[in-house]
Write an enzyme that holds these catalytic residues in place. Structure first.
Site, PDB file in Angstrom:
ATOM      1  CG  HIS A  14     -12.431 154.499  49.547  1.00  0.00           C
ATOM      2  ND1 HIS A  14     -13.165 155.325  48.706  1.00  0.00           N
ATOM      3  CD2 HIS A  14     -12.916 153.249  49.365  1.00  0.00           C
ATOM      4  CE1 HIS A  14     -14.065 154.581  48.065  1.00  0.00           C
ATOM      5  NE2 HIS A  14     -13.929 153.319  48.447  1.00  0.00           N
ATOM      6  CB  CYS A  70      -9.648 155.342  42.140  1.00  0.00           C
ATOM      7  SG  CYS A  70      -9.838 154.780  40.439  1.00  0.00           S
ATOM      8  N   GLY A  71      -9.180 152.613  43.207  1.00  0.00           N
ATOM      9  CA  GLY A  71      -8.973 151.171  43.290  1.00  0.00           C
ATOM     10  C   GLY A  71      -8.479 150.585  41.977  1.00  0.00           C
ATOM     11  N   GLY A  75     -11.807 155.057  37.299  1.00  0.00           N
ATOM     12  CA  GLY A  75     -12.689 156.187  37.630  1.00  0.00           C
ATOM     13  C   GLY A  75     -11.901 157.486  37.715  1.00  0.00           C
ATOM     14  CG  HIS A 103       4.092 156.569  21.729  1.00  0.00           C
ATOM     15  ND1 HIS A 103       3.832 155.298  21.261  1.00  0.00           N
ATOM     16  CD2 HIS A 103       5.424 156.784  21.528  1.00  0.00           C
ATOM     17  CE1 HIS A 103       4.959 154.764  20.806  1.00  0.00           C
ATOM     18  NE2 HIS A 103       5.940 155.639  20.973  1.00  0.00           N
ATOM     19  NE  ARG A 137       5.260 157.266  14.724  1.00  0.00           N
ATOM     20  CZ  ARG A 137       6.392 156.964  15.363  1.00  0.00           C
ATOM     21  NH1 ARG A 137       7.422 157.786  15.298  1.00  0.00           N
ATOM     22  NH2 ARG A 137       6.492 155.862  16.082  1.00  0.00           N
TER      23      ARG A 137
HETATM   24  C1  RB5 Z   1     -14.073 152.251  45.093  1.00  0.00           C
HETATM   25  O1  RB5 Z   1     -14.586 151.107  45.677  1.00  0.00           O
HETATM   26  C2  RB5 Z   1     -13.740 152.009  43.626  1.00  0.00           C
HETATM   27  O2  RB5 Z   1     -14.904 151.891  42.896  1.00  0.00           O
HETATM   28  C3  RB5 Z   1     -12.875 153.113  43.112  1.00  0.00           C
HETATM   29  O3  RB5 Z   1     -11.714 153.195  43.870  1.00  0.00           O
HETATM   30  C4  RB5 Z   1     -12.414 153.022  41.685  1.00  0.00           C
HETATM   31  O4  RB5 Z   1     -11.864 151.769  41.398  1.00  0.00           O
HETATM   32  C5  RB5 Z   1     -13.348 153.476  40.654  1.00  0.00           C
HETATM   33  O5  RB5 Z   1     -13.082 153.471  39.439  1.00  0.00           O
END
Ligand code: RB5
Length: 149
Positions: A14, A70-71, A75, A103, A137
């Site tokens: 999201h 992701c945000g 992650g 690289h 390299r």
């Molecule tokens: C979601 O709130 C957030 O934790 C996710 O998008 C991300 O940033 C995780 O690494």
């Protein structure tokens, strides 16, 4: 340079959803095809649920290149990099995109959906798609990334 006929795999949680939709539209307008692994709304989800299927598809060779969001981009990148055939680079400017292609021979671009303007994210994406691995390299170094059993 990623061949214009390549299908670009794309996935987000999201936190990256809105940027994913923006980048997808830009990619399609630029002539690239996309395969969207979700998510499909800004409802809260767990990023590994979308990122694992994409990373597995890259690892299996079903797709050559992917974009994950992701945000923070962290992650998503951490999840994707669990696969031996994946090299996901987190990029927040165009130079990072150049370097991770030149690289590291990155095959996945990780974008921080909440930390860069959308137009910059598109420039980063274009840079990623149009920059080649340097080899030499850097091949030796990339070959040393894997953890031996
Ligand atoms: C979601 O709130 C957030 O934790 C996710 O998008 C991300 O940033 C995780 O690494």
């Amino acid at each position: 340079m990623i061949d214009g006929s390549a299908v670009i795999a794309i996935a987000s949680d999201h936190g990256g959803f809105e940027m994913k939709e923006f980048i997808k539209t830009k990619l399609e307008a630029a002539g690239y095809s996309t395969k969207d692994f979700g998510t499909n709304s800004d409802n809260s989800v767990d990023y590994p649920d979308m990122i694992h299927p994409l990373a597995e598809a890259i690892n299996n060779g079903n797709f050559k290149i992917g974009i994950i969001l992701c945000g923070s981009g962290n992650g998503a990148q951490m999840t994707a990099n669990k696969y031996p055939g994946v090299r996901a680079g987190l990029c927040w400017n165009e130079e990072q995109a150049t370097l991770t292609r030149r690289h590291n021979n990155a095959n996945i671009l990780s974008l921080p959906g909440r930390f860069v303007p959308f137009e910059l994210a598109w420039k980063i994406t274009l840079r990623f798609l149009t920059t080649d691995f340097e080899g030499g390299r850097h091949t030796i170094r990339v070959d040393k990334i894997a953890v031996n059993p």
